[in-house]
Design a protein around this motif. Structure first.
Motif, PDB file in Angstrom:
ATOM      1  N   THR A  76       9.782   6.917   8.364  1.00  0.00           N
ATOM      2  CA  THR A  76      10.487   6.922   7.080  1.00  0.00           C
ATOM      3  C   THR A  76       9.809   7.804   6.034  1.00  0.00           C
ATOM      4  OG1 THR A  76       9.305   4.964   6.280  1.00  0.00           O
ATOM      5  CG2 THR A  76      11.357   4.591   7.484  1.00  0.00           C
ATOM      6  N   ALA A  77       8.819   8.574   6.406  1.00  0.00           N
ATOM      7  CA  ALA A  77       8.077   9.492   5.534  1.00  0.00           C
ATOM      8  C   ALA A  77       7.088   8.769   4.626  1.00  0.00           C
ATOM      9  CB  ALA A  77       9.008  10.376   4.710  1.00  0.00           C
ATOM     10  N   MET A  78       7.507   7.698   3.971  1.00  0.00           N
ATOM     11  CA  MET A  78       6.590   6.925   3.141  1.00  0.00           C
ATOM     12  C   MET A  78       6.969   5.453   3.205  1.00  0.00           C
ATOM     13  SD  MET A  78       8.052   5.563   0.083  1.00  0.00           S
ATOM     14  CE  MET A  78       6.970   5.820  -1.311  1.00  0.00           C
ATOM     15  N   THR A  79       6.012   4.607   2.851  1.00  0.00           N
ATOM     16  CA  THR A  79       6.271   3.177   2.746  1.00  0.00           C
ATOM     17  C   THR A  79       5.535   2.662   1.523  1.00  0.00           C
ATOM     18  OG1 THR A  79       5.944   0.995   3.762  1.00  0.00           O
ATOM     19  CG2 THR A  79       4.433   2.745   4.441  1.00  0.00           C
ATOM     20  N   CYS A  80       6.242   1.854   0.745  1.00  0.00           N
ATOM     21  CA  CYS A  80       5.647   1.304  -0.468  1.00  0.00           C
ATOM     22  C   CYS A  80       6.350  -0.006  -0.786  1.00  0.00           C
ATOM     23  CB  CYS A  80       5.722   2.310  -1.615  1.00  0.00           C
ATOM     24  SG  CYS A  80       4.750   1.868  -3.068  1.00  0.00           S
ATOM     25  N   ALA A  81       6.979  -0.115  -1.946  1.00  0.00           N
ATOM     26  CA  ALA A  81       7.512  -1.399  -2.404  1.00  0.00           C
ATOM     27  C   ALA A  81       8.661  -1.911  -1.544  1.00  0.00           C
ATOM     28  CB  ALA A  81       7.966  -1.270  -3.859  1.00  0.00           C
ATOM     29  N   LEU A  82       9.668  -1.092  -1.330  1.00  0.00           N
ATOM     30  CA  LEU A  82      10.878  -1.566  -0.642  1.00  0.00           C
ATOM     31  C   LEU A  82      10.590  -1.926   0.806  1.00  0.00           C
ATOM     32  CD1 LEU A  82      13.419   1.006  -2.129  1.00  0.00           C
ATOM     33  CD2 LEU A  82      13.194  -1.405  -2.745  1.00  0.00           C
ATOM     34  N   LYS A  83       9.888  -1.064   1.510  1.00  0.00           N
ATOM     35  CA  LYS A  83       9.661  -1.319   2.928  1.00  0.00           C
ATOM     36  C   LYS A  83       8.688  -2.465   3.164  1.00  0.00           C
ATOM     37  CE  LYS A  83       8.702   0.822   7.347  1.00  0.00           C
ATOM     38  NZ  LYS A  83       7.586  -0.095   7.667  1.00  0.00           N
ATOM     39  N   ASN A  84       7.795  -2.724   2.193  1.00  0.00           N
ATOM     40  CA  ASN A  84       6.843  -3.813   2.376  1.00  0.00           C
ATOM     41  C   ASN A  84       7.542  -5.160   2.510  1.00  0.00           C
ATOM     42  OD1 ASN A  84       4.025  -4.590   2.550  1.00  0.00           O
ATOM     43  ND2 ASN A  84       4.300  -5.599   0.580  1.00  0.00           N
ATOM     44  N   CYS A  85       8.749  -5.285   1.971  1.00  0.00           N
ATOM     45  CA  CYS A  85       9.490  -6.548   2.086  1.00  0.00           C
ATOM     46  C   CYS A  85       9.954  -6.814   3.509  1.00  0.00           C
ATOM     47  CB  CYS A  85      10.676  -6.550   1.121  1.00  0.00           C
ATOM     48  SG  CYS A  85      10.167  -6.669  -0.614  1.00  0.00           S
ATOM     49  N   VAL A 104      10.127   5.503  -6.208  1.00  0.00           N
ATOM     50  CA  VAL A 104      10.348   6.855  -6.716  1.00  0.00           C
ATOM     51  C   VAL A 104       9.031   7.449  -7.203  1.00  0.00           C
ATOM     52  CG1 VAL A 104      11.434   8.202  -8.561  1.00  0.00           C
ATOM     53  CG2 VAL A 104      12.778   6.524  -7.292  1.00  0.00           C
ATOM     54  N   TYR A 105       8.234   6.643  -7.904  1.00  0.00           N
ATOM     55  CA  TYR A 105       6.946   7.135  -8.385  1.00  0.00           C
ATOM     56  C   TYR A 105       5.998   7.386  -7.209  1.00  0.00           C
ATOM     57  CZ  TYR A 105       2.906   7.766 -11.411  1.00  0.00           C
ATOM     58  OH  TYR A 105       1.829   8.308 -12.061  1.00  0.00           O
ATOM     59  N   GLY A 106       6.037   6.520  -6.210  1.00  0.00           N
ATOM     60  CA  GLY A 106       5.232   6.741  -5.017  1.00  0.00           C
ATOM     61  C   GLY A 106       5.579   8.051  -4.334  1.00  0.00           C
ATOM     62  N   CYS A 107       6.867   8.346  -4.241  1.00  0.00           N
ATOM     63  CA  CYS A 107       7.295   9.632  -3.669  1.00  0.00           C
ATOM     64  C   CYS A 107       6.728  10.794  -4.468  1.00  0.00           C
ATOM     65  CB  CYS A 107       8.829   9.723  -3.678  1.00  0.00           C
ATOM     66  SG  CYS A 107       9.653   8.813  -2.367  1.00  0.00           S
ATOM     67  N   ARG A 108       6.824  10.670  -5.779  1.00  0.00           N
ATOM     68  CA  ARG A 108       6.349  11.742  -6.656  1.00  0.00           C
ATOM     69  C   ARG A 108       4.856  12.004  -6.419  1.00  0.00           C
ATOM     70  NH1 ARG A 108       7.983  10.853 -12.751  1.00  0.00           N
ATOM     71  NH2 ARG A 108      10.014  10.950 -11.712  1.00  0.00           N
ATOM     72  N   LEU A 109       4.086  10.954  -6.293  1.00  0.00           N
ATOM     73  CA  LEU A 109       2.653  11.114  -6.075  1.00  0.00           C
ATOM     74  C   LEU A 109       2.358  11.786  -4.736  1.00  0.00           C
ATOM     75  CD1 LEU A 109       1.376   7.652  -7.363  1.00  0.00           C
ATOM     76  CD2 LEU A 109       1.132   9.858  -8.508  1.00  0.00           C
ATOM     77  N   MET A 110       3.174  11.482  -3.731  1.00  0.00           N
ATOM     78  CA  MET A 110       2.946  12.035  -2.393  1.00  0.00           C
ATOM     79  C   MET A 110       3.585  13.400  -2.186  1.00  0.00           C
ATOM     80  SD  MET A 110       3.267   8.647   0.062  1.00  0.00           S
ATOM     81  CE  MET A 110       3.142   9.636   1.550  1.00  0.00           C
ATOM     82  N   GLY A 111       4.224  13.933  -3.226  1.00  0.00           N
ATOM     83  CA  GLY A 111       4.857  15.238  -3.090  1.00  0.00           C
ATOM     84  C   GLY A 111       6.189  15.188  -2.374  1.00  0.00           C
ATOM     85  N   LEU A 112       6.815  14.014  -2.341  1.00  0.00           N
ATOM     86  CA  LEU A 112       8.128  13.837  -1.725  1.00  0.00           C
ATOM     87  C   LEU A 112       9.191  13.678  -2.813  1.00  0.00           C
ATOM     88  CD1 LEU A 112       7.095  11.152   0.935  1.00  0.00           C
ATOM     89  CD2 LEU A 112       7.457  13.594   1.371  1.00  0.00           C
ATOM     90  N   VAL A 143       0.869  -1.175   0.000  1.00  0.00           N
ATOM     91  CA  VAL A 143       0.000   0.000   0.000  1.00  0.00           C
ATOM     92  C   VAL A 143       0.907   1.226   0.000  1.00  0.00           C
ATOM     93  CG1 VAL A 143      -1.766   1.282   1.285  1.00  0.00           C
ATOM     94  CG2 VAL A 143      -1.794  -1.225   1.278  1.00  0.00           C
ATOM     95  N   LEU A 144       0.599   2.209  -0.833  1.00  0.00           N
ATOM     96  CA  LEU A 144       1.330   3.478  -0.775  1.00  0.00           C
ATOM     97  C   LEU A 144       0.734   4.304   0.355  1.00  0.00           C
ATOM     98  CD1 LEU A 144       3.325   5.585  -1.860  1.00  0.00           C
ATOM     99  CD2 LEU A 144       1.518   6.352  -3.429  1.00  0.00           C
ATOM    100  N   LEU A 172      -1.908   8.840   4.135  1.00  0.00           N
ATOM    101  CA  LEU A 172      -0.678   9.517   3.734  1.00  0.00           C
ATOM    102  C   LEU A 172       0.109  10.070   4.922  1.00  0.00           C
ATOM    103  CD1 LEU A 172      -1.846  11.288   0.459  1.00  0.00           C
ATOM    104  CD2 LEU A 172      -0.962   8.976   0.806  1.00  0.00           C
ATOM    105  N   ASN A 173      -0.374   9.832   6.129  1.00  0.00           N
ATOM    106  CA  ASN A 173       0.358  10.242   7.328  1.00  0.00           C
ATOM    107  C   ASN A 173       0.803   9.054   8.174  1.00  0.00           C
ATOM    108  OD1 ASN A 173       0.451  13.209   7.407  1.00  0.00           O
ATOM    109  ND2 ASN A 173      -1.776  13.066   7.434  1.00  0.00           N
TER     110      ASN A 173
END
Length: 358
Positions: A147-156, A223-231, A140-141, A198-199
């Motif tokens: 860590t500010a965001m979690t997506c593909a890498l952290k899900n592992c 990287v794309y997840g960051c872009r979507l979240m404004g990071l 989930v993005l 998103l928080n």
């Protein structure tokens, strides 16, 4: 194949099928391969709360794989430290999907592990994740209080035992997350960004953006997840480290993203609120686990909603074991604080009740 494929809508099952069909995912899977699906079931919350993978993502994957002759399919995950995976798989609806399709679910908290060399040290990784012929990551993005965001890498991180998760936190999360990415790279990542919080990693404030996206490179996906979240990737240091250690590429141009439908059903991601940074400005964090830190942030948020303000500095984390602290502490590691909320982790309500008493 382009770097990222995205689709808009609200039907997770249908969107997943369309993403996999668009990239002809079956052609990526070797004949006779075993396929493992790794959703985000971090805690016992519903997907609509913004923390966990929608069950339709899992069912969409299974249906696509079955239609293309894949026989050996499994679903695997471990909830965060302090939570029971069986509660999470039931509450999220993933258990019903597995039962309906006759697909086994494996709690990785009970799995055997192997030591694997990584760029920083040998790391324990669950055998079922390592031994899958084809690993599909279903994060989930969302935001994360550390860590500010979690997506593909952290899900592992759900593919390591709890003792290793705790060690990640003593090491500051960024380097071990990147090192794990170098040792365990999913073959495909399908991101559920229908309503991620998103928080907060644990959800509670979902943002309806009605989007999913897919990529083969988990670094590009983040990287794309960051872009979507404004990071920017620099806001999430493990992304750059993962690229440096060979987990993927952080290079992503506008033309690398293919949109499969018109975004009429989608919504914009709001600008970063800075809420977590504001709430934690007085926190003295020393190697805190995510579950405990999340309870603190959520407890501070509850107090904020009441109009209350905590003026004391607050201790939290494994680094406070055996140390005295002149103010409040969170969790059993801070038992020598002047006053503390016991638990491993305590609940957000218990944290708020203790802090309210100050």
């Amino acid at each position: 194949m382009a770097a990222i494929y995205e689709i808009f809508g609200t039907d997770a099952h249908k969107m997943t099928l369309e993403l996999m069909e668009a990239v002809e995912a079956a052609k990526l899977i070797p004949a006779g391969a075993s396929v493992a699906l790794k959703p985000n079931l971090v805690l016992a919350g519903t997907p609509e709360e913004g923390a966990t993978t929608h069950p339709g993502v899992v069912s969409g994957c299974i249906e696509y794989l079955r239609a293309h002759g894949v026989q050996v399919i499994s679903v695997m995950e471990s909830a965060w430290v302090g939570a029971r995976t069986e509660d999470a798989v039931e509450r999220t609806g993933c258990a019903r999907v597995c039962e309906a399709y006759g697909v086994p679910f494996y709690d990785l908290k009970r799995d055997e592990t192997r030591l694997v060399e990584t760029p920083i040290r040998p790391m324990e990784i669950c055998c079922r994740a390592l031994d899958a012929d084809f690993l599909i990551n279903l994060p989930v993005l969302k935001g994360h209080c550390q860590t500010a965001m979690t997506c593909a890498l952290k899900n592992c991180k759900g593919c390591i035992p709890d003792r290793e998760k705790r060690r990640f936190h003593t090491e500051g999360l960024m380097r071990p997350i990147a090192a794990l990415a170098a040792a365990l790279r999913p073959n495909l990542t399908i991101v559920d960004s229908i309503c991620g919080d998103l928080n907060f990693e644990e959800g509670g404030n979902p943002v309806q953006t009605n989007r999913m996206f897919l990529g083969q490179d988990p670094v590009q996906v983040d990287v794309y997840g960051c872009r979507l979240m404004g990071l920017t990737p620099e806001d999430v240091p493990y992304i750059g480290l993962a690229e440096k250690w060979g987990a993927g590429s952080a290079w992503l141009e506008a033309g690398d993203v293919v949109t499969l439908n018109t975004p009429q059903e989608g919504a914009d991601y709001p600008a970063a609120s800075g809420l977590v940074k504001e709430l934690t400005r007085r926190v003295r964090q020393e190697s805190a686990c995510s579950a405990c830190y999340a309870s603190l942030v959520r407890g501070l948020y509850l107090l904020r909603e009441e109009g209350a303000t905590v003026t004391s500095e607050i201790a939290i984390g494994q680094g406070w074991r055996g140390k005295r602290f002149p103010g409040p502490g969170i969790g059993n590691c801070c038992a020598l604080a002047q006053k503390y909320a016991p638990g491993c982790p305590p609940t957000a309500k218990e944290v708020a009740d203790m802090l309210r008493g100050l």
